[in-house]
Enzyme design. Structure first.
Site, PDB file in Angstrom:
ATOM      1  N   HIS A  24     -83.865  28.213 -42.945  1.00 16.62           N
ATOM      2  CA  HIS A  24     -84.322  27.996 -41.569  1.00 16.62           C
ATOM      3  C   HIS A  24     -85.087  29.199 -41.030  1.00 16.62           C
ATOM      4  O   HIS A  24     -85.888  29.069 -40.110  1.00 16.62           O
ATOM      5  CB  HIS A  24     -83.165  27.580 -40.650  1.00 16.62           C
ATOM      6  CG  HIS A  24     -82.217  28.656 -40.248  1.00 16.62           C
ATOM      7  ND1 HIS A  24     -80.989  28.843 -40.841  1.00 16.62           N
ATOM      8  CD2 HIS A  24     -82.286  29.594 -39.279  1.00 16.62           C
ATOM      9  CE1 HIS A  24     -80.346  29.834 -40.265  1.00 16.62           C
ATOM     10  NE2 HIS A  24     -81.120  30.312 -39.301  1.00 16.62           N
TER      11      HIS A  24
ATOM     12  N   ASP B 120     -78.842  26.844 -47.516  1.00 19.55           N
ATOM     13  CA  ASP B 120     -79.760  27.393 -46.521  1.00 19.55           C
ATOM     14  C   ASP B 120     -80.340  28.729 -46.995  1.00 19.55           C
ATOM     15  O   ASP B 120     -79.920  29.800 -46.548  1.00 19.55           O
ATOM     16  CB  ASP B 120     -79.022  27.560 -45.182  1.00 19.55           C
ATOM     17  CG  ASP B 120     -79.968  27.791 -44.021  1.00 19.55           C
ATOM     18  OD1 ASP B 120     -81.165  28.021 -44.258  1.00 19.55           O
ATOM     19  OD2 ASP B 120     -79.504  27.735 -42.868  1.00 19.55           O
TER      20      ASP B 120
ATOM     21  N   SER C   1     -78.638  35.338 -39.004  1.00 23.92           N
ATOM     22  CA  SER C   1     -79.126  34.354 -39.970  1.00 23.92           C
ATOM     23  C   SER C   1     -79.851  35.079 -41.099  1.00 23.92           C
ATOM     24  O   SER C   1     -80.767  35.865 -40.851  1.00 23.92           O
ATOM     25  CB  SER C   1     -80.082  33.379 -39.299  1.00 23.92           C
ATOM     26  OG  SER C   1     -79.396  32.535 -38.412  1.00 23.92           O
TER      27      SER C   1
END
Length: 722
Positions: free
Chosen positions: A83, A219, A645
């Site tokens: 992402h 991810d 992240s």
């Protein structure tokens, strides 16, 4: 005495307990180092941060200013979240060559794709510059004068502190203005896309599973840093070469087990752990409900069109994910704050602090802090509500209004800075708008406009509404704007912006889209922003003094860490499950079996590539599986937030074991209150990353770059030899 004991319990922590925290890596010696060793860490504080020798910090760059990444080879190979690289993957995609759908793998250096504007920034060193920044500050000064002097001092520190020519000095505040740190940074500007799994792996579960455990998402994406021939930062050039890092992370193939030590290193965005209870009540009851309602409406419309049209799905994939991410986070945050009784606990802490203020005779200095908080937050509430509606509607979620607002700002530039500044900014706007229209659909945006304008008129306090909104017909306005405004098309926008400043402004004033944005912006800047900013300045001053009181009056054992502020931090914990509700316990590790249990053929969130199904059926996991199963994700007690992240999850020995990408829904309130019972971060098991690279994609050229190790097995072998 009873209140003092309560204060001690609430503001301190039992020796060696693990209760969250985002720590400055240069200040780990002492309590943090002891706690990490008690949790099982085998490294030293210098292994994590060292100015004179290679250390973990040298393998953890800030990715494109928003996410974190880690260097995993001696050729500058960079790992971050799918992402985090989503916009770059999307920008290289088309209907004919859809990397979002099919994935992308560069089988050689020449296949790697450049990404103009994408950066990777390394932190070189950290220094405390509090004394220099606060020089000349005294209590007789107003908040505005204090801030002006602080800004002047920061500019001087940035200008005069030593650095190399290719480096940058940055000063950031900690503990709400009670401490200031200098960060010396070097930023690499040639970062190329190397690999990404298809979205059916990298975004598996999509928005339904976002912030949710159990999770089954691969991810991750891969980039590479390029440098000039001297291994220094340089703009993109075909002559650049892969960057040779000071340090890169070896990768452990041994996996994780419950209670294993985990260290997450990265750039957390912002947290507000020390807000008073009245502020948390406002988040729960006013601010979050407004944000959620607006994004509810925008997401429902975008989702409808994305499901019906593949082209719109590509155009809106990144935008939808961005909007949905915090929409769901705010919902979980409200739930967690309520479930953990964060307001009640903070009120207990405030009573205990008041007792300490009185006991220490600090009433004159600190006695009015909490009553003033109550006064200011009550006064700011309607302004805060109007502000959220303006930002969410005009700046974030209606594309036409966002672009029209940029031209509104362009008009202000002309009025304040003159024609040359106007022309420079106009040209930049025309150029940047080209990429905007590549991913724009007029009908989608029109429906979002109509829905959000109706919400705006209904929910913004009457005194802050534009005059025309008080009896508005949102459908009629949408039809008028989207039939006649130049902002719905790139060519018509370029025509609108042709000419000198006065010509352009005259045309803007006649555009129906601009008129709406201008009326909303004029009302906001006249009636909302000045009062909101004045109250925020006063609240910031109170927050600084409140933080000072906590630091001064808490016991020495108190665990008070600085709020996140997009600077490099260490957070440590252990692999651990949790119980979100009565009679429910979540295990800390998920497996590929769970992917197949969620599999829905053809569904855009839960479809699975056939090759992954085949590998699962054959149990063809190579060296990455464990006991006949393929681990996918795991959770830990690390205190993380947005910006973490892509952060590396590191084991006790300094090896990469996973990749942070999310938090559990019940624990998203950790930005305001960390609850050790509920707060868990979610990580991709590095073995799943390797499995996808190797067995699924066949990217053995990348596997060959990596240093794969077996710290647990090596430890057992060493014991046997003894």
């Amino acid at each position: 005495m009873k209140l003092f004991r309560l204060f001690f319990i609430l503001l301190s922590f039992p020796l060696f307990a693990q209760q969250g925290g985002m720590w400055i890596p240069s200040l780990l010696e002492g309590m943090n180092a002891s706690e990490m060793k008690n949790l099982g860490m085998k490294m030293t504080a210098k292994d994590i941060y060292d100015v004179n020798n290679a250390s973990l910090k040298d393998a953890v760059p800030h990715f494109n200013g928003g996410c974190t990444s880690e260097v995993i080879s001696n050729q500058g190979l960079l790992l971050t979240n799918h992402h985090c690289g989503y916009s770059q993957i999307q920008s290289h995609s088309s209907l004919e060559n859809d990397y979002l759908e099919n994935g992308f793998w560069a089988m050689s250096l020449k296949d790697e794709l450049p990404n103009p504007g994408v950066t990777a920034s390394f932190m070189v060193r950290i220094e405390d510059v509090t004394e220099q920044v606060l020089e000349g500050i005294n209590e007789a000064m107003s908040e505005a004068d204090k801030q002006k002097k602080i800004e002047e001092n920061i500019a001087l520190v940035v200008q005069t502190s030593p650095k190399e020519a290719w480096q940058e000095n940055r000063v950031r505040t900690f503990y709400e203005g009670n401490q200031y740190m200098l960060f010396v940074v070097e930023t690499f500007k040639d970062v190329r896309l190397v690999g990404a799994p298809p979205s059916s792996i990298g975004k598996f579960g999509s928005d339904t599973d976002n912030w949710i455990w159990p999770r089954h998402t691969g991810d991750f994406s891969l980039f590479r840093i390029y440098a000039d021939k001297n291994n220094r930062p340089a703009e993109y050039s075909a002559d650049n070469v892969p960057y040779t890092p000071k340090h890169f992370l070896p990768i452990s193939l041994d996996g994780v087990a419950e209670n294993d030590f985990t260290l997450v290193f990265g750039y957390p965005g912002t947290t507000d752990e020390y807000l008073p209870s009245v502020a948390i009540e406002q988040v729960i009851n006013t601010v979050n409900p407004a944000r959620i309602a607006i994004r509810d409406a925008a997401l429902a419309i975008q989702d409808k069109y994305m499901r019906a049209d593949p082209q719109i799905k590509i155009q809106y994939a990144s935008k939808f994910a961005r909007i949905a991410n915090y929409w769901k986070k705010w919902k979980g945050e409200t739930l967690g704050l309520t479930k953990s009784n964060a307001v009640g606990i903070k009120k207990q802490q405030e009573r205990a602090l008041t007792e300490q203020i009185n006991k220490k005779g600090k009433q004159q200095q600190y006695g009015q802090l909490l009553p003033k908080f109550e006064e200011y937050y009550t006064e700011i509430e309607p302004y805060a509500l109007a502000r959220e509606y303006f930002l969410e509607t005009v700046v974030r979620n209606v594309e036409l209004l966002r672009l029209a607002f940029q031209t509104y700002q362009l008009k202000q530039v002309y009025e304040n800075r003159g024609a040359q500044s106007f022309m420079d900014r106009k040209n930049n706007l025309i150029e940047s708008a080209e990429s905007h229209y590549k991913d724009y659909n007029k009908q989608v945006d029109k429906e979002v406009f109509e829905a959000l304008i109706a919400l705006y008129a209904e929910n913004v306090p009457l005194q802050f509404l534009p005059a025309s909104f008080q009896n508005i017909n949102a459908t009629q306005l949408a039809n008028t704007v989207y039939s006649n405004s130049a902002f719905v098309d790139h060519n018509s926008l370029k025509i609108l912006l042709e000419g000198d400043a006065e010509t352009v402004i005259e045309k803007l004033n006649n555009d129906p889209g601009f008129k709406v944005a201008q009326e909303m912006a004029d009302t906001y800047f006249d009636k909302v922003a000045p009062k909101y900013e004045a109250l925020e300045l006063n609240i910031s001053g109170l927050q600084r003094d409140y933080m000072k009181a906590l630091l001064e009056l808490s016991p020495k054992e108190a665990r008070i860490f600085p709020n996140a502020n997009r600077t490099l931090r260490v957070t440590y914990g252990k692999v651990a499950g949790y119980s979100p509700a009565d009679a429910i316990y979540y295990e800390p590790v998920t497996h590929l079996e769970g992917v197949m249990q969620k599999y829905i053929p053809g569904d855009y969130e839960f479809d699975v590539p056939q090759k992954l199904i085949d590998l699962y059926k054959a149990k063809d996991y190579g060296p990455y599986g464990e006991n006949g199963k393929m681990p996918v994700n795991f959770i830990g007690t690390n205190h993380t937030t947005g910006g973490n992240s892509g952060s590396p999850a590191i084991d006790a020995h300094g090896n990469l074991i996973g990749l942070n990408f999310d938090r559990v829904w019940e624990g998203t309130m950790s930005d305001y209150y960390y609850d050790p019972a509920l707060s868990r971060n979610i990580m991709v098991d590095i073995r799943y990353v390797l499995f996808i690279m190797d067995k699924y994609a066949g990217a053995t050229n990348l596997i060959d770059e990596l240093k794969l190790v077996h710290p647990k097995k090596d430890k057992k072998s060493s014991k046997k030899k003894k």
